[in-house]
Write a protein that holds these residues in place. Structure first.
Motif, PDB file in Angstrom:
ATOM      1  N   ALA A  72     -15.581  76.776 -21.327  1.00 19.86           N
ATOM      2  CA  ALA A  72     -16.810  76.159 -20.826  1.00 19.86           C
ATOM      3  C   ALA A  72     -16.552  74.741 -20.321  1.00 19.86           C
ATOM      4  O   ALA A  72     -17.069  74.335 -19.275  1.00 19.86           O
ATOM      5  CB  ALA A  72     -17.883  76.158 -21.911  1.00 19.86           C
ATOM      6  N   MET A  73     -15.721  74.008 -21.038  1.00 18.15           N
ATOM      7  CA  MET A  73     -15.444  72.628 -20.647  1.00 18.15           C
ATOM      8  C   MET A  73     -14.575  72.557 -19.395  1.00 18.15           C
ATOM      9  O   MET A  73     -14.676  71.592 -18.630  1.00 18.15           O
ATOM     10  CB  MET A  73     -14.842  71.868 -21.818  1.00 18.15           C
ATOM     11  CG  MET A  73     -15.895  71.683 -22.926  1.00 18.15           C
ATOM     12  SD  MET A  73     -15.287  70.881 -24.401  1.00 18.15           S
ATOM     13  CE  MET A  73     -15.001  69.247 -23.767  1.00 18.15           C
ATOM     14  N   LEU A  74     -13.755  73.577 -19.137  1.00 16.20           N
ATOM     15  CA  LEU A  74     -13.013  73.615 -17.877  1.00 16.20           C
ATOM     16  C   LEU A  74     -13.981  73.673 -16.695  1.00 16.20           C
ATOM     17  O   LEU A  74     -13.732  73.078 -15.644  1.00 16.20           O
ATOM     18  CB  LEU A  74     -12.043  74.794 -17.856  1.00 16.20           C
ATOM     19  CG  LEU A  74     -10.803  74.612 -18.734  1.00 16.20           C
ATOM     20  CD1 LEU A  74     -10.067  75.939 -18.873  1.00 16.20           C
ATOM     21  CD2 LEU A  74      -9.898  73.532 -18.183  1.00 16.20           C
ATOM     22  N   ALA A  75     -15.086  74.381 -16.877  1.00 15.61           N
ATOM     23  CA  ALA A  75     -16.099  74.415 -15.821  1.00 15.61           C
ATOM     24  C   ALA A  75     -16.687  73.026 -15.595  1.00 15.61           C
ATOM     25  O   ALA A  75     -16.941  72.628 -14.454  1.00 15.61           O
ATOM     26  CB  ALA A  75     -17.196  75.414 -16.165  1.00 15.61           C
ATOM     27  N   MET A 101     -20.706  79.300 -16.313  1.00 15.00           N
ATOM     28  CA  MET A 101     -21.118  77.897 -16.331  1.00 15.00           C
ATOM     29  C   MET A 101     -21.225  77.365 -14.908  1.00 15.00           C
ATOM     30  O   MET A 101     -22.189  76.684 -14.564  1.00 15.00           O
ATOM     31  CB  MET A 101     -20.094  77.067 -17.116  1.00 15.00           C
ATOM     32  CG  MET A 101     -20.115  77.295 -18.606  1.00 15.00           C
ATOM     33  SD  MET A 101     -21.530  76.497 -19.393  1.00 15.00           S
ATOM     34  CE  MET A 101     -21.096  74.768 -19.173  1.00 15.00           C
ATOM     35  N   MET A 102     -20.242  77.684 -14.074  1.00 15.17           N
ATOM     36  CA  MET A 102     -20.265  77.215 -12.685  1.00 15.17           C
ATOM     37  C   MET A 102     -21.466  77.783 -11.935  1.00 15.17           C
ATOM     38  O   MET A 102     -22.046  77.115 -11.082  1.00 15.17           O
ATOM     39  CB  MET A 102     -18.964  77.590 -11.965  1.00 15.17           C
ATOM     40  CG  MET A 102     -17.732  76.849 -12.468  1.00 15.17           C
ATOM     41  SD  MET A 102     -17.843  75.057 -12.325  1.00 15.17           S
ATOM     42  CE  MET A 102     -17.796  74.865 -10.548  1.00 15.17           C
ATOM     43  N   MET A 162     -24.267  73.255 -21.262  1.00 14.37           N
ATOM     44  CA  MET A 162     -23.535  73.399 -22.523  1.00 14.37           C
ATOM     45  C   MET A 162     -24.468  73.764 -23.674  1.00 14.37           C
ATOM     46  O   MET A 162     -24.035  74.380 -24.643  1.00 14.37           O
ATOM     47  CB  MET A 162     -22.747  72.129 -22.858  1.00 14.37           C
ATOM     48  CG  MET A 162     -21.481  71.965 -22.052  1.00 14.37           C
ATOM     49  SD  MET A 162     -20.266  73.297 -22.270  1.00 14.37           S
ATOM     50  CE  MET A 162     -19.742  73.016 -23.959  1.00 14.37           C
ATOM     51  N   HIS A 163     -25.740  73.442 -23.581  1.00 14.28           N
ATOM     52  CA  HIS A 163     -26.636  73.802 -24.682  1.00 14.28           C
ATOM     53  C   HIS A 163     -26.697  75.316 -24.851  1.00 14.28           C
ATOM     54  O   HIS A 163     -26.826  75.821 -25.961  1.00 14.28           O
ATOM     55  CB  HIS A 163     -28.018  73.152 -24.563  1.00 14.28           C
ATOM     56  CG  HIS A 163     -28.926  73.756 -23.550  1.00 14.28           C
ATOM     57  ND1 HIS A 163     -29.802  74.768 -23.846  1.00 14.28           N
ATOM     58  CD2 HIS A 163     -29.091  73.483 -22.243  1.00 14.28           C
ATOM     59  CE1 HIS A 163     -30.475  75.086 -22.764  1.00 14.28           C
ATOM     60  NE2 HIS A 163     -30.057  74.325 -21.772  1.00 14.28           N
ATOM     61  N   GLY A 200     -18.722  68.898 -12.993  1.00 12.76           N
ATOM     62  CA  GLY A 200     -19.342  67.625 -13.311  1.00 12.76           C
ATOM     63  C   GLY A 200     -20.596  67.716 -14.165  1.00 12.76           C
ATOM     64  O   GLY A 200     -20.841  68.692 -14.870  1.00 12.76           O
ATOM     65  N   SER A 201     -21.396  66.674 -14.076  1.00 14.27           N
ATOM     66  CA  SER A 201     -22.570  66.496 -14.935  1.00 14.27           C
ATOM     67  C   SER A 201     -23.548  67.666 -14.945  1.00 14.27           C
ATOM     68  O   SER A 201     -24.082  67.998 -16.001  1.00 14.27           O
ATOM     69  CB  SER A 201     -23.317  65.221 -14.560  1.00 14.27           C
ATOM     70  OG  SER A 201     -22.496  64.102 -14.817  1.00 14.27           O
ATOM     71  N   PRO A 202     -23.828  68.330 -13.812  1.00 13.69           N
ATOM     72  CA  PRO A 202     -24.761  69.454 -13.882  1.00 13.69           C
ATOM     73  C   PRO A 202     -24.298  70.541 -14.847  1.00 13.69           C
ATOM     74  O   PRO A 202     -25.125  71.203 -15.472  1.00 13.69           O
ATOM     75  CB  PRO A 202     -24.812  69.969 -12.442  1.00 13.69           C
ATOM     76  CG  PRO A 202     -24.487  68.778 -11.603  1.00 13.69           C
ATOM     77  CD  PRO A 202     -23.451  68.034 -12.406  1.00 13.69           C
ATOM     78  N   LYS A 203     -23.003  70.716 -14.989  1.00 13.37           N
ATOM     79  CA  LYS A 203     -22.492  71.742 -15.901  1.00 13.37           C
ATOM     80  C   LYS A 203     -22.646  71.307 -17.353  1.00 13.37           C
ATOM     81  O   LYS A 203     -22.818  72.136 -18.239  1.00 13.37           O
ATOM     82  CB  LYS A 203     -21.031  72.082 -15.604  1.00 13.37           C
ATOM     83  CG  LYS A 203     -20.760  72.534 -14.181  1.00 13.37           C
ATOM     84  CD  LYS A 203     -21.773  73.520 -13.649  1.00 13.37           C
ATOM     85  CE  LYS A 203     -21.534  73.794 -12.180  1.00 13.37           C
ATOM     86  NZ  LYS A 203     -22.736  73.987 -11.407  1.00 13.37           N
TER      87      LYS A 203
END
Length: 108
Positions: A81-84, A52-53, A96-97, A89-92
């Motif tokens: 994924a949410m830890l990333a 994700m990062m 998520m899709h 921030g917002s770009p990550k």
């Protein structure tokens, strides 16, 4: 063709076309995964967050599949994924899709 299939094709071409460089890289990464006390499920969850990062669609797909194959639950993968997102921030959030798509294919 989904992201995991694209990644598999890319890796196959790298094996064919990069001489000893890519097999040596794969041996290196295998050695890292076998070094130390972190189990493979946790390693794959870390790879999900790193993917994700890095904003790598193919990596996200491969490592979610890897995490699931090592027993990670949908909820554990979501948290990784949410830890990333908490770090990136917002770009990550926009990536998520890819997580949702892969989780739907594997768990729903």
């Amino acid at each position: 063709m989904d992201a995991a299939e694209k990644a598999a094709g890319t890796l196959a071409k790298m094996t064919q076309r990069a001489g000893n460089v890519f097999p040596n890289y794969l041996a290196f990464t295998k050695e890292i995964s076998e070094f130390g006390p972190i189990d493979h499920k946790t390693q794959e969850l870390i790879h999900v967050a790193c993917s994700m990062m890095s904003q790598c669609e193919m990596c996200i797909s491969l490592h979610i599949q890897g995490a699931a194959s090592h027993g990670a639950s949908k909820e554990e993968i979501m948290q990784a994924a949410m830890l990333a997102i908490s770090m990136g921030g917002s770009p990550k959030v926009m990536y998520m899709h890819y997580v949702f798509d892969e989780l739907e294919d594997l768990f729903d």
